[in-house]
Write a protein that holds these residues in place. Sequence first.
Motif, PDB file in Angstrom:
ATOM      1  N   ARG A 274      50.605  47.550  52.686  1.00 58.63           N
ATOM      2  CA  ARG A 274      51.946  48.227  52.641  1.00 58.63           C
ATOM      3  C   ARG A 274      51.762  49.849  52.267  1.00 58.63           C
ATOM      4  O   ARG A 274      52.303  50.710  52.672  1.00 58.63           O
TER       5      ARG A 274
ATOM      6  N   HIS B 103      52.180  52.949  54.916  1.00 60.48           N
ATOM      7  CA  HIS B 103      53.292  54.291  54.541  1.00 60.48           C
ATOM      8  C   HIS B 103      52.222  55.501  54.150  1.00 60.48           C
ATOM      9  O   HIS B 103      52.882  56.514  53.332  1.00 60.48           O
TER      10      HIS B 103
ATOM     11  N   ASP C 237      54.408  55.701  58.560  1.00 60.39           N
ATOM     12  CA  ASP C 237      55.593  55.222  57.875  1.00 60.39           C
ATOM     13  C   ASP C 237      56.150  54.051  58.548  1.00 60.39           C
ATOM     14  O   ASP C 237      57.280  53.912  58.833  1.00 60.39           O
TER      15      ASP C 237
ATOM     16  N   ASP D 138      57.118  49.942  58.837  1.00 61.98           N
ATOM     17  CA  ASP D 138      57.278  48.765  58.219  1.00 61.98           C
ATOM     18  C   ASP D 138      57.058  47.684  58.990  1.00 61.98           C
ATOM     19  O   ASP D 138      57.795  47.340  59.855  1.00 61.98           O
TER      20      ASP D 138
ATOM     21  N   ARG E  27      56.129  43.541  59.081  1.00 67.13           N
ATOM     22  CA  ARG E  27      56.192  42.378  58.390  1.00 67.13           C
ATOM     23  C   ARG E  27      54.952  41.650  58.046  1.00 67.13           C
ATOM     24  O   ARG E  27      53.939  41.628  58.861  1.00 67.13           O
TER      25      ARG E  27
ATOM     26  N   ASP F  39      57.016  38.873  53.694  1.00 64.85           N
ATOM     27  CA  ASP F  39      58.359  38.585  54.312  1.00 64.85           C
ATOM     28  C   ASP F  39      58.816  37.389  55.092  1.00 64.85           C
ATOM     29  O   ASP F  39      59.790  36.812  55.362  1.00 64.85           O
TER      30      ASP F  39
END
Length: 346
Positions: free
Chosen positions: A130, A134, A158, A160, A162, A181
């Motif tokens: 993660r 990002h 950036d 997102d 899963r 997730d």
Amino acid sequence: MTDDTLDELGYYLLAGAGGEGPATLMDEARRGEQLGFGTAFISERWNVKEASSLVGAACAVTSRMRIATAATNHNTRHPLITASWATTMHRLSGGRFTLGIGRGIGAIYGAFGIPAVTTAQMEDFAQVMRRLWHGELIFNHDGPLGTYPVLFLDPDFDEDIRLAIVAFGPQTLALGGRAFDDVILHTYFTPETLQRCVKTVKDAAEQAGRDPDSVRVWSCFATVGDHLPEELRLKKTVARLATYLQGYGDLMVTTNDWDPAVLQRFREDEVVTSIPGGIDHKATAAQIEHIATLLPDEWLAPAATGSAQQCVERIRKEFDYGADALIMHGATPDELAPIVEEYRRT
């Protein structure tokens, strides 16, 4: 293609050992999307089921359905390779990729000289992924995942993306609730086991300050209708469960509170010991029929079998037991089509 997407349903591409080979994946992906499945899952085997290749092919021939690994392993690729693969698939697919990992089988790792996976490693892996997605520049990482002077992809990232985890025991289930997730369970979990697993995941999510509803728990549910020939049904049920018992029978028995004496008799059976490899891949029809006599009906009961209507009724019970979503496991989209049609109808 249907516009009525069944986001709560998934299936596996190249179910089991890979069917007729990896070239069938593209047709299976297209067909699954036509039927309206929300997610197509890909498992990795070290033969002709290398995950990154299959994911790329599946993403390329679909436009709506999510593509997820369930699972690959974090310890067989450098974290930068895995992170960049996930970012590539995320952008190639328009945000439809889920990176799913699992613990794997320690005995296989040992045989190949690969270090065993720990819960702490998988948690560290999720956090590192993660951060990289990002745009973070990570200096001198020294944690369960390993020691790395620099980990870095791109400062403009950036993303997102899963993250999913295939979970069996309580530690991995709790980790799923804390840091992932999606949590994908194993096949042939009894209703009591499913309920316990869901509670473990949701409680861990809440304790970590997350919304429990944001973590989806998938029941992985053998779905084998009686419109299929009996020999094929036995291969997809009896032989598949028997293969799990070969690989990690003690864990299956402990998790479901089954009788360990039955497992011992299975392991000592002359037919079982004579099969050179996975039963679902190597056993003859006659051998599978014999193995069926070794497995109690209650061990095979957590599955959707019978008519399409009976399959759907049993599938819906999994949601009643607490599952957020369900994988129709062990069959191709064409084999699942009558059951999906009945699911829509009712």
